[in-house]
Design a protein around this motif. Structure first.
Motif, short mmCIF file in Angstrom:
data_model
loop_
_atom_site.label_atom_id
_atom_site.label_comp_id
_atom_site.label_asym_id
_atom_site.label_seq_id
_atom_site.Cartn_x
_atom_site.Cartn_y
_atom_site.Cartn_z
N PRO A 150 38.78 39.15 29.39
CA PRO A 150 39.71 38.23 30.07
C PRO A 150 38.96 37.07 30.71
CG PRO A 150 39.27 40.11 31.47
CD PRO A 150 38.57 40.39 30.15
N ASP A 151 39.64 35.95 30.87
CA ASP A 151 39.08 34.88 31.70
C ASP A 151 39.71 34.90 33.09
OD1 ASP A 151 41.59 33.88 31.11
OD2 ASP A 151 40.88 32.00 30.24
N LEU A 152 40.73 35.77 33.28
CA LEU A 152 41.36 35.95 34.58
C LEU A 152 42.02 37.32 34.63
CD1 LEU A 152 42.15 34.63 37.32
CD2 LEU A 152 44.27 33.88 36.23
N ILE A 153 41.90 37.98 35.78
CA ILE A 153 42.55 39.27 36.02
C ILE A 153 43.54 39.07 37.17
CG2 ILE A 153 42.22 41.67 36.76
CD1 ILE A 153 39.34 41.44 35.59
N VAL A 154 44.76 39.55 36.99
CA VAL A 154 45.78 39.47 38.02
C VAL A 154 46.28 40.88 38.33
CG1 VAL A 154 48.06 38.58 38.66
CG2 VAL A 154 46.49 37.14 37.34
N GLY A 155 46.40 41.20 39.61
CA GLY A 155 46.84 42.54 39.98
C GLY A 155 47.58 42.54 41.30
N ALA A 156 47.76 43.74 41.86
CA ALA A 156 48.53 43.92 43.08
C ALA A 156 47.64 44.40 44.23
CB ALA A 156 49.65 44.94 42.84
N SER A 157 48.03 44.01 45.44
CA SER A 157 47.36 44.54 46.63
C SER A 157 48.35 45.35 47.46
CB SER A 157 46.76 43.41 47.46
OG SER A 157 47.76 42.53 47.92
N SER A 158 49.40 45.83 46.81
CA SER A 158 50.38 46.72 47.43
C SER A 158 50.96 47.61 46.35
CB SER A 158 51.49 45.92 48.13
OG SER A 158 52.21 45.13 47.19
N GLY A 159 51.69 48.63 46.76
CA GLY A 159 52.31 49.52 45.78
C GLY A 159 51.35 50.53 45.20
N ALA A 160 51.85 51.32 44.26
CA ALA A 160 51.06 52.39 43.66
C ALA A 160 49.86 51.86 42.90
CB ALA A 160 51.94 53.23 42.73
N GLU A 161 49.96 50.63 42.37
CA GLU A 161 48.88 50.07 41.57
C GLU A 161 47.98 49.14 42.38
OE1 GLU A 161 51.98 49.11 41.67
OE2 GLU A 161 52.42 47.36 40.43
#
Length: 349
Positions: A150-161
């Motif tokens: 990837p050239d960018l990773i997007v994710g969460a800082s809340s929730g189960a993930e």
């Protein structure tokens, strides 16, 4: 996804096991740096600023520095080409923006997902855009993410993930952006993603299309005079969504008065403030004459819940003011919000 929902979308890009024990830190760093070089990270800079190479025949890819909910990421591509989502929740927001998502985290298949673990509200959009399963489970598989280049990773800082504890490892692979998705409306999150990914125009179009649909349905429905209790049955307890939750804000925009949770502090998950869990008796006493709108249940589960002694004599149950908002309404994005609006139109139109 029904015909109306498909008509609203556009084509185009749209406890689990721990990390692999054999993955050594040095190998991750070395391979991650190689991946960054191959993907053309470019020089760092301030927001929306670009820098070109001072030597060489062509300019380096434009980059920006982005503040997100887990820190500040440098060398974020101004126009990313290969995004890997490490949050199945965030994937829906990215697809609505036509962001170039090449792969996404998936959950174990269930009634709210397709067979590979993608949420049903956006699984067709993922298929149209050939989005692959990056890995299955809530802990990021850094080795598999690395292999996707990837050239960018997007994710969460809340929730189960929530991927905050993996942020440093992911950031070695590619610039990484993590966002809270619980205490914010999907529209605000869409606007923020649009700004950070250089997709402001598309973000504005997505929100405008939703607002237009809200206005059309609000004019076509008859809202009950009673308040609306947004609830989710947990058998031993009951979750109540606040008026400030994503679900509460959407119902309010359609003309409903959303019931406040019971007095006192309920049990929350991960510091969330958009909903809290209370005893069945306390919720029933607070609901009184409110209509009951169930979030993320099968019809059979709703029937079983309202048949309990604590619920069966409530005015809403006797008067058949119990409504199913759909299985996909626990996490609202552009797609599931549209499905919820369709449900409201059908029930109150």
């Amino acid at each position: 996804m029904n015909g109306r929902q498909l008509a609203r979308t556009t084509t185009g890009r749209g406890g689990f096991p721990g990390l692999r024990a054999g993955l050594k830190g040095a190998a991750v760093v070395a391979a991650g740096l190689l991946a960054l070089t191959a993907c053309g990270g470019g020089d760092g800079g301030s927001d929306a600023s670009a820098k070109g190479e001072k030597s060489g025949d062509k300019a380096a890819a434009a980059t920006r520095t982005v503040k997100h909910d887990a820190g500040t990421a440098e060398k974020v591509p101004a126009q990313p080409k290969r995004i890997v989502s490490v949050s199945v929740t965030m994937t829906g927001h990215l697809l609505a923006l036509d962001a170039p998502v090449i792969a996404s985290q998936a959950t174990p298949p269930s009634v709210i997902t397709d067979k590979q673990g993608f949420f049903t509200q956006w699984s067709e959009a993922a298929a149209r855009n050939s989005v692959k399963v990056a890995y299955q489970g809530f802990e990021p598989d850094v080795e598999k993410v690395l292999a996707l280049k990837p050239d960018l990773i997007v994710g969460a800082s809340s929730g189960a993930e929530n991927a905050e504890k993996f942020y440093d490892k992911l950031s070695v692979v590619a610039p990484t952006l993590l966002y809270r998705h619980d205490d914010v409306s999907w529209q605000d999150l869409t606007a923020r993603l649009g700004k950070d990914l250089g997709l402001e125009k598309r973000a504005a179009e997505v929100v405008a299309a939703h607002d237009k649909r809200v206005g059309e349905v609000k004019a076509a429905i008859t809202v009950p005079k009673q308040s609306a209790a947004l609830v989710r049955d947990n058998q031993s307890a009951m979750t109540v969504f606040t008026p400030e939750s994503a679900q509460g804000r959407l119902l309010t925009s359609l003309g409903f008065t959303v019931l406040e949770p019971p007095a006192g502090k309920g049990e929350t998950q991960g510091g969330r403030s958009d909903f809290a869990e209370f005893s069945q008796e306390k919720v029933a006493d607070t609901a009184k004459d409110s209509s009951l709108l169930f979030v993320s249940h099968t019809p059979e589960e709703i029937t079983a819940a309202t048949a309990r002694p604590v619920w069966k004599d409530l005015p809403a149950v006797k008067d058949k003011r119990v409504y199913d908002l759909g299985l996909d309404t626990f996490r609202l994005d552009y797609y599931s919000a549209g499905n919820l609006i369709d449900k409201i139109e059908k029930a109150f139109g």
